[in-house]
Design a protein around this motif. Structure first.
Motif, mmCIF file in Angstrom:
data_model
loop_
_atom_site.group_PDB
_atom_site.id
_atom_site.type_symbol
_atom_site.label_atom_id
_atom_site.label_comp_id
_atom_site.label_asym_id
_atom_site.label_seq_id
_atom_site.Cartn_x
_atom_site.Cartn_y
_atom_site.Cartn_z
ATOM 1 N N LEU A 1 -22.248 31.602 -59.288
ATOM 2 C CA LEU A 1 -22.693 33.044 -59.159
ATOM 3 C C LEU A 1 -24.185 32.439 -58.796
ATOM 4 C CD1 LEU A 1 -21.264 31.974 -62.031
ATOM 5 C CD2 LEU A 1 -22.371 33.533 -63.269
ATOM 6 N N VAL A 2 -24.275 34.483 -57.980
ATOM 7 C CA VAL A 2 -24.762 34.464 -57.100
ATOM 8 C C VAL A 2 -26.005 35.344 -57.259
ATOM 9 C CG1 VAL A 2 -25.419 35.432 -54.608
ATOM 10 C CG2 VAL A 2 -23.395 34.125 -55.013
ATOM 11 N N GLY A 3 -26.776 34.291 -57.232
ATOM 12 C CA GLY A 3 -28.632 35.376 -58.456
ATOM 13 C C GLY A 3 -28.569 36.351 -57.790
ATOM 14 N N ASP A 4 -29.415 35.810 -56.111
ATOM 15 C CA ASP A 4 -30.344 36.508 -55.711
ATOM 16 C C ASP A 4 -30.048 37.597 -55.489
ATOM 17 O OD1 ASP A 4 -30.964 36.384 -52.061
ATOM 18 O OD2 ASP A 4 -32.508 35.759 -53.069
ATOM 19 N N THR A 5 -30.807 38.317 -55.573
ATOM 20 C CA THR A 5 -30.782 39.679 -55.400
ATOM 21 C C THR A 5 -30.595 40.280 -54.079
ATOM 22 O OG1 THR A 5 -32.449 40.387 -57.408
ATOM 23 C CG2 THR A 5 -31.932 42.315 -56.174
ATOM 24 N N GLU A 6 -31.247 39.908 -52.876
ATOM 25 C CA GLU A 6 -30.687 40.081 -51.297
ATOM 26 C C GLU A 6 -29.053 39.709 -51.519
ATOM 27 O OE1 GLU A 6 -31.909 42.184 -49.137
ATOM 28 O OE2 GLU A 6 -33.279 42.718 -51.009
ATOM 29 N N LYS A 7 -28.531 38.372 -51.650
ATOM 30 C CA LYS A 7 -27.454 38.379 -51.135
ATOM 31 C C LYS A 7 -25.774 38.884 -52.536
ATOM 32 C CE LYS A 7 -28.791 33.121 -49.647
ATOM 33 N NZ LYS A 7 -28.261 32.094 -51.033
ATOM 34 N N VAL A 8 -27.674 39.068 -53.381
ATOM 35 C CA VAL A 8 -26.190 40.689 -54.209
ATOM 36 C C VAL A 8 -25.384 41.792 -53.891
ATOM 37 C CG1 VAL A 8 -26.178 41.149 -56.278
ATOM 38 C CG2 VAL A 8 -26.755 39.341 -56.089
ATOM 39 N N ALA A 9 -27.093 42.129 -53.388
ATOM 40 C CA ALA A 9 -26.854 43.113 -52.262
ATOM 41 C C ALA A 9 -26.371 43.428 -51.283
ATOM 42 C CB ALA A 9 -28.165 43.991 -51.924
ATOM 43 N N LEU A 10 -25.865 42.253 -50.184
ATOM 44 C CA LEU A 10 -25.083 42.125 -49.231
ATOM 45 C C LEU A 10 -23.405 42.166 -49.829
ATOM 46 C CD1 LEU A 10 -26.588 39.557 -47.107
ATOM 47 C CD2 LEU A 10 -27.034 41.401 -46.698
ATOM 48 N N ILE A 11 -23.083 41.604 -50.917
ATOM 49 C CA ILE A 11 -21.535 41.882 -51.425
ATOM 50 C C ILE A 11 -21.367 43.416 -51.967
ATOM 51 C CG2 ILE A 11 -20.431 41.316 -53.590
ATOM 52 C CD1 ILE A 11 -21.397 38.490 -53.390
ATOM 53 N N GLY A 12 -22.642 43.910 -52.851
ATOM 54 C CA GLY A 12 -22.770 45.092 -53.149
ATOM 55 C C GLY A 12 -22.164 46.259 -51.377
ATOM 56 N N THR A 13 -22.058 46.046 -50.598
ATOM 57 C CA THR A 13 -22.615 46.526 -49.420
ATOM 58 C C THR A 13 -21.559 46.447 -48.947
ATOM 59 O OG1 THR A 13 -25.187 46.481 -48.563
ATOM 60 C CG2 THR A 13 -22.809 47.014 -47.596
ATOM 61 N N GLU A 14 -20.864 45.559 -48.438
ATOM 62 C CA GLU A 14 -19.227 44.892 -48.719
ATOM 63 C C GLU A 14 -18.527 45.890 -49.454
ATOM 64 O OE1 GLU A 14 -18.467 40.817 -47.334
ATOM 65 O OE2 GLU A 14 -20.344 40.345 -48.153
ATOM 66 N N LEU A 15 -19.088 45.735 -51.080
ATOM 67 C CA LEU A 15 -18.399 46.487 -51.559
ATOM 68 C C LEU A 15 -17.888 47.574 -51.057
ATOM 69 C CD1 LEU A 15 -18.090 44.977 -55.076
ATOM 70 C CD2 LEU A 15 -16.428 44.720 -53.583
ATOM 71 N N MET A 16 -18.675 48.775 -51.079
ATOM 72 C CA MET A 16 -19.173 50.118 -50.576
ATOM 73 C C MET A 16 -18.239 50.545 -48.952
ATOM 74 S SD MET A 16 -19.864 50.919 -53.899
ATOM 75 C CE MET A 16 -20.036 49.845 -54.202
ATOM 76 N N ARG B 1 -15.968 48.479 -48.407
ATOM 77 C CA ARG B 1 -15.023 48.839 -48.674
ATOM 78 C C ARG B 1 -13.661 49.774 -48.672
ATOM 79 N NH1 ARG B 1 -10.447 44.593 -51.207
ATOM 80 N NH2 ARG B 1 -9.115 44.599 -49.541
ATOM 81 N N TYR B 2 -14.584 50.529 -50.197
ATOM 82 C CA TYR B 2 -14.258 51.159 -50.760
ATOM 83 C C TYR B 2 -14.840 52.085 -51.165
ATOM 84 C CZ TYR B 2 -11.519 46.850 -53.265
ATOM 85 O OH TYR B 2 -11.014 46.045 -53.024
ATOM 86 N N ASN B 3 -15.559 53.045 -49.729
ATOM 87 C CA ASN B 3 -15.767 54.112 -49.576
ATOM 88 C C ASN B 3 -14.960 55.123 -48.124
ATOM 89 O OD1 ASN B 3 -17.714 55.366 -52.093
ATOM 90 N ND2 ASN B 3 -18.089 53.641 -51.252
#
Length: 155
Positions: A93-108, A110-112
């Motif tokens: 589980l990754v709680g660091d906001t910057e690392k979470v944002a990196l995962i979110g960016t990768e998702l966006m 990939r799916y946009n």
């Protein structure tokens, strides 16, 4: 040779399959001891996958209690076309906001569709969402795969 041995994917085929897949079904263990199953978008990460979820979600609570999950990515509309990868995973589980944002960016990404206005809106969305979410990095400890296309239409 067993039929099972004929349909196993190679490590490279598994990586390609996960790269092409869109939805991972992720099972965690709920507080009552029963599986809690959800479908999530994901990005391939090493031999496993990464995704994010709301920090207050049931799956996040389950993973805080037991950081293990089973993941299924599958496809195929007829028996001769069935393909899938099931992974028993340890979950970080990754709680660091910057690392979470990196995962979110990768998702966006990939799916946009990759259009500039979508990318800009997605970046703003990720920043706002990252503070409410946790990243999930799922690393396989056991992998089972199948590709019925390898049977050539015979059963």
């Amino acid at each position: 040779m067993s039929r099972r041995a004929q349909i196993v994917m190679t490590p490279e085929e598994i990586k390609d399959f996960l790269a092409d897949g869109k939805v991972a079904n992720i099972a965690t263990i709920g507080p009552n001891g029963r599986p809690h199953l959800v479908a999530l978008w994901y990005v391939p990460r090493g031999d496993g996958i990464a995704t994010w979820t709301y920090a207050s979600s049931q799956k996040a609570a389950n993973l805080r209690r037991l950081a293990q999950a089973t993941v299924l990515v599958e496809t195929g509309d007829t028996y001769d076309q069935l393909r899938g990868v099931s992974m028993e995973c340890d979950v970080e589980l990754v709680g660091d906001t910057e690392k979470v944002a990196l995962i979110g960016t990768e998702l966006m990404r990939r799916y946009n569709s990759g259009e500039p206005e979508v990318a800009t809106a997605a970046t703003q969305f990720v920043r706002v969402q990252a503070v409410k979410r946790v990243g999930l990095v799922l690393t396989p400890t056991k992998v089972v795969s199948w590709d019925h296309r390898k049977l050539g239409g015979t059963y």
